[in-house]
Design an enzyme around this catalytic site. Sequence first.
Site, mmCIF file in Angstrom:
data_model
loop_
_atom_site.group_PDB
_atom_site.id
_atom_site.type_symbol
_atom_site.label_atom_id
_atom_site.label_comp_id
_atom_site.label_asym_id
_atom_site.label_seq_id
_atom_site.Cartn_x
_atom_site.Cartn_y
_atom_site.Cartn_z
ATOM 1 N N ASP A 182 0.807 -1.229 0.000
ATOM 2 C CA ASP A 182 0.000 0.000 0.000
ATOM 3 C C ASP A 182 0.837 1.274 0.000
ATOM 4 O O ASP A 182 0.437 2.298 0.563
ATOM 5 C CB ASP A 182 -0.968 0.006 1.207
ATOM 6 N N LYS A 184 1.832 2.083 -5.138
ATOM 7 C CA LYS A 184 2.362 1.496 -6.385
ATOM 8 C C LYS A 184 1.423 1.775 -7.551
ATOM 9 O O LYS A 184 1.857 2.069 -8.659
ATOM 10 C CB LYS A 184 2.548 -0.025 -6.211
ATOM 11 N N GLY A 239 -4.526 -4.327 -3.836
ATOM 12 C CA GLY A 239 -5.525 -3.301 -4.115
ATOM 13 C C GLY A 239 -4.750 -2.058 -4.511
ATOM 14 O O GLY A 239 -4.145 -1.411 -3.665
ATOM 15 N N HIS A 240 -4.702 -1.780 -5.801
ATOM 16 C CA HIS A 240 -3.900 -0.667 -6.307
ATOM 17 C C HIS A 240 -4.843 0.459 -6.757
ATOM 18 O O HIS A 240 -5.626 0.273 -7.691
ATOM 19 C CB HIS A 240 -3.008 -1.133 -7.460
ATOM 20 N N GLN A 282 1.948 -6.090 -3.160
ATOM 21 C CA GLN A 282 2.408 -6.178 -1.762
ATOM 22 C C GLN A 282 3.691 -5.339 -1.589
ATOM 23 O O GLN A 282 3.883 -4.376 -2.284
ATOM 24 C CB GLN A 282 2.620 -7.638 -1.322
#
Length: 422
Positions: A13, A16, A40-41, A220
Amino acid sequence: MAVTVVVGSQWGDEGKGKVVDLLASQFDVVARYQGGANAGHTIKWGDTTQVLHLLPSGVFASGVHCLIGNGVVIDPKALVSEIQKVQELGYDLEGRLWISRNAHCILPYHQALESVRSADRIGTTKRGIGPAYTDKIARTGIRIGELIDRDAFFKRLQVEVAQKNLVLRGAYGERELDAEEIFSEYTGYAEQLQEYVTDTTHFLHEALDQGKQILAEGAQGCLLDIDFGTYPYVTSSSPTAGGVCTGLGVSPTAILRIIGITKAYCTRVGHGPFPTELTDHTGAHLQKTGGEFGATTGRPRRCGWLDLVALRYSCRLNGFSELALTKLDVLSGLETVKVCVEYEQGGAADSRFTNDAQALEAVTPRYEVMQGWKEDICGCRKFEALPDAAKELVHRIQSFTGIPVTMISTGPRRSQTIQVDC
Ligand code: GDP
Ligand code: IMO
Ligand code: MG
């Protein structure tokens, strides 16, 4: 030939998604190399906010090819729904999305096994990641190439569901899963994914031969790496730059740039040691100001000061050629800002990170206290425009790690970025 890698340098988080989206138009291909829908990007532009879990963060850059490599574990249901969502927004993926036939599938029994085995112990995202990688290593996984072959899929599924039911029912007293039901649902997804499935390694080799530019997108962060993170409080893949080679099939010598993404403070979701964690009002302030809630699970993220000891470990693991510093704006308004420069263990100072979870749990961080700044920096577009105290923090990160900070993010939007000349 050139591969650029974007890697999270902390516990995920770091931003990225923002950085990859920003860089994507300079590349021909954006490729995910590990992880799955645990990622979750977040990408923001104008009034739009999109969170991607499986699709590479290059999907919103027109003409850029997006590739999901062999190292990724794919939940076909989640991928089909994400493809639909992106297409509904008007982004066509036909002829520019490529899925490795060797990537492993996440099937309903993986989530079922995770919920009884490890989800609460580790604080996982419950996306079936660990059990899917377990099957991959045990050589009992079902790959995308088999998913799209009806006969092969049917045979493999019968065997696997029977085996998993033995564990689910026998060891945990859980409800049995029905292979026929899974088959009929998942052959539907297979039909929708089929057109995108290819030999992605071959695709990348040809692209490299033609001089194309590849951007490898990590999910990650390297402190969650299965080998180098705080085991067992880790994910089940290799987010580090080393994972690019095995997760895509490109050689180490093809990698030219490795960009480490680092937040100006630290966050962690799930269990595991976190030396600089703040459980006081400053931690709550960072969580609120930084909007630190999981993009995948919605869980509140634990927040703490920037840990330079951990960051230097990440730099060494990955060989970062540069750092992108994100969420600097979140620190605005703090009287002082702290950075951890050493750990204290049994009265002695230690400047090295340890990935031994128990040992890391026992360290006390030693901080350098830096001057904070009052100004809102969201509108800053040049390094010179930042307050002196913010510049000082950037300089300290550079001097401690020995790696240049080439990009500073001062807000979630593409425009809220400073390119630093070094
Ligand atoms: P990722 O998993 O590394 O892509 O990061 P996430 O998307 O899970 O979390 C990063 C969050 O911070 C998202 O909500 C982003 O929109 C947001 N974000 C990214 N960069 C910045 C920044 O520089 N400042 C602020 N305030 N938010 C940012
Ligand atoms: P992005 O790509 C933050 C964490 C989980 C849990 C541990 C293991 O958005 O940075 P898993 O479901 O992978 O088996 O969970 O890893 N985790 C993440 N934390 N960002 C992520 O991805 C994460 N993916 C997994 O919270 O502690
Ligand atoms: Mg995320």
